[in-house]
Design a protein around this motif. Structure first.
Motif, PDB file in Angstrom:
ATOM      1  N   SER A  72      -1.262   7.811   2.888  1.00  0.00           N
ATOM      2  CA  SER A  72      -1.193   9.241   3.161  1.00  0.00           C
ATOM      3  C   SER A  72      -1.316   9.384   4.676  1.00  0.00           C
ATOM      4  O   SER A  72      -2.321   8.954   5.267  1.00  0.00           O
ATOM      5  CB  SER A  72      -2.314   9.985   2.451  1.00  0.00           C
ATOM      6  OG  SER A  72      -2.285  11.365   2.785  1.00  0.00           O
ATOM      7  N   SER A 122       0.820  -1.214   0.000  1.00  0.00           N
ATOM      8  CA  SER A 122       0.000   0.000   0.000  1.00  0.00           C
ATOM      9  C   SER A 122       0.855   1.265   0.000  1.00  0.00           C
ATOM     10  O   SER A 122       1.986   1.278   0.499  1.00  0.00           O
ATOM     11  CB  SER A 122      -0.906   0.031   1.229  1.00  0.00           C
ATOM     12  OG  SER A 122      -1.840  -1.031   1.219  1.00  0.00           O
ATOM     13  N   THR A 123       0.261   2.327  -0.560  1.00  0.00           N
ATOM     14  CA  THR A 123       0.821   3.674  -0.410  1.00  0.00           C
ATOM     15  C   THR A 123      -0.112   4.432   0.520  1.00  0.00           C
ATOM     16  O   THR A 123      -1.318   4.520   0.267  1.00  0.00           O
ATOM     17  CB  THR A 123       0.927   4.398  -1.760  1.00  0.00           C
ATOM     18  OG1 THR A 123       1.840   3.682  -2.607  1.00  0.00           O
ATOM     19  CG2 THR A 123       1.434   5.820  -1.575  1.00  0.00           C
ATOM     20  N   SER A 160       2.689  11.304   1.540  1.00  0.00           N
ATOM     21  CA  SER A 160       2.564  10.009   0.878  1.00  0.00           C
ATOM     22  C   SER A 160       3.799   9.154   1.169  1.00  0.00           C
ATOM     23  O   SER A 160       4.941   9.594   0.980  1.00  0.00           O
ATOM     24  CB  SER A 160       2.418  10.209  -0.630  1.00  0.00           C
ATOM     25  OG  SER A 160       2.329   8.969  -1.288  1.00  0.00           O
ATOM     26  N   THR A 181      -3.830   3.890  -0.827  1.00  0.00           N
ATOM     27  CA  THR A 181      -3.991   3.460  -2.211  1.00  0.00           C
ATOM     28  C   THR A 181      -3.435   2.050  -2.305  1.00  0.00           C
ATOM     29  O   THR A 181      -2.274   1.808  -2.007  1.00  0.00           O
ATOM     30  CB  THR A 181      -3.208   4.387  -3.162  1.00  0.00           C
ATOM     31  OG1 THR A 181      -3.685   5.725  -3.003  1.00  0.00           O
ATOM     32  CG2 THR A 181      -3.405   3.944  -4.610  1.00  0.00           C
ATOM     33  N   ASN A 182      -4.289   1.114  -2.707  1.00  0.00           N
ATOM     34  CA  ASN A 182      -3.870  -0.293  -2.815  1.00  0.00           C
ATOM     35  C   ASN A 182      -3.770  -0.701  -4.284  1.00  0.00           C
ATOM     36  O   ASN A 182      -4.494  -0.224  -5.126  1.00  0.00           O
ATOM     37  CB  ASN A 182      -4.892  -1.192  -2.089  1.00  0.00           C
ATOM     38  CG  ASN A 182      -4.805  -1.007  -0.588  1.00  0.00           C
ATOM     39  OD1 ASN A 182      -3.713  -0.887  -0.044  1.00  0.00           O
ATOM     40  ND2 ASN A 182      -5.947  -0.989   0.083  1.00  0.00           N
ATOM     41  N   SER A 229      -5.378   8.179   4.416  1.00  0.00           N
ATOM     42  CA  SER A 229      -5.968   7.443   3.292  1.00  0.00           C
ATOM     43  C   SER A 229      -4.975   6.401   2.807  1.00  0.00           C
ATOM     44  O   SER A 229      -3.804   6.388   3.213  1.00  0.00           O
ATOM     45  CB  SER A 229      -6.348   8.389   2.136  1.00  0.00           C
ATOM     46  OG  SER A 229      -5.193   8.998   1.604  1.00  0.00           O
TER      47      SER A 229
END
Length: 301
Positions: A216, A213-214, A237, A300-301, A298
């Motif tokens: 935030s 994952s990335t 990020s 991002t996958n 948050s």
């Protein structure tokens, strides 16, 4: 006898008188030190040995295990006191000092650097878990000037209490430092299988997090001393796979989580530490346990 010869003889005579006076004063200070130390030893019913160089020492607990050699890493504690019991400085139980045994005579006290050879010599007599005390006569400590910034007057004799931790590995010391920090701050943390400790202050209910994952995040990174070495001013990020290994524990949580992480040094910046952008100084010293506050904004996958 010409005027030049008379002047030379007078100069030599004056220098001899001054040297004798200084020598007499120095011997007098030594005598005063010796009397004060002997009185302290007697009053406290101590059994101390006088080293050939003039300091006194007492091995309280020899310790156990293999003999520690000069090239060996040693984790140790120290407390400097006046003979009246006034404490001058001591090592932390949260950030435990470590160095090679051969370098344990070097100290920074009151902003000045000192080399106290007797401390290294006495530590050399100990094994892991050992304790000792020694008394430095004033001429082997802070001398006739003392050190006003920490309360040492002129010609003060110094008591030093020493200990060698039984732990010999950095990961063992990391565990001890985290235990001591949590205890000192009345905190209770969960210990992950990775050895990272964490305290959840807000449970997230959003998307799950994976090793790829990335994130935030808002975060603040501190040393156990409380010194902040890095903090975000806005959500930042971070690719979890590229972060320090200890951050992989964030896979345990979901978006919205606020968590405090205590990361062992080998899962952070390890023996290398972390230098500033110019490479001039350590923002994270080698073998540092890290303390992070992290908010997962948050993913991002």
């Amino acid at each position: 006898m010409n005027k030049f010869t008379k002047l030379s003889l007078l100069t030599i005579l004056l220098a001899t008188v001054l040297f004798s006076a200084c020598k007499k004063e120095y011997e007098t200070i030594q005598s005063i030190d010796e009397n004060a130390i002997q009185s302290y030893i007697k009053a406290n019913n101590l059994n101390m040995t006088k080293a050939s160089t003039g300091y006194y020492y007492n091995i309280i607990t020899p310790g156990s295990g293999a003999e520690i050699k000069n090239p060996d890493s040693v984790f140790y504690s120290y407390t400097f006191k006046l003979l009246n019991g006034t404490q001058l400085t001591k090592s932390s139980t949260v950030v435990i000092p470590s160095t090679f045994l051969g370098y344990t005579d070097r100290f920074t006290i009151g902003g000045s650097s000192y080399v106290f050879t007797p401390i290294r010599e006495v530590l050399t007599m100990l094994k892991r878990g050992g304790t000792a005390r020694l008394i430095l006569p004033s001429n082997m400590a802070f001398g006739r000037n003392g050190l006003e910034s920490v309360g040492v007057g002129p010609n003060e004799n110094i008591l030093v209490e020493l200990g060698v931790y039984s732990q010999s590995k950095i990961h063992q010391i990391d565990e001890l430092q985290m235990d001591n920090f949590l205890s000192a701050n009345s905190l209770t943390a969960v210990k992950d299988l990775s050895r990272v400790r964490y305290i959840v202050t807000q449970q997230g209910t959003g998307a799950p997090i994976f090793a790829t994952s990335t994130l935030s995040v808002n975060y603040t990174g501190r040393l156990l001393t409380g010194t902040i070495f890095q903090a975000s001013s806005e959500p930042t990020s971070i690719e979890l796979a590229s972060a320090i290994k200890g951050w992989l524990v964030l896979q345990n949580f979901k978006v919205g989580t606020k968590v405090r992480l205590f990361i062992p040094s080998d899962l952070a910046y390890g023996q290398a530490g972390r230098l500033d952008d110019t490479g001039s100084y350590y923002v994270v010293p080698p073998n540092s346990v890290l303390d992070f506050d992290v908010e997962i904004v948050s993913v991002t996958n």
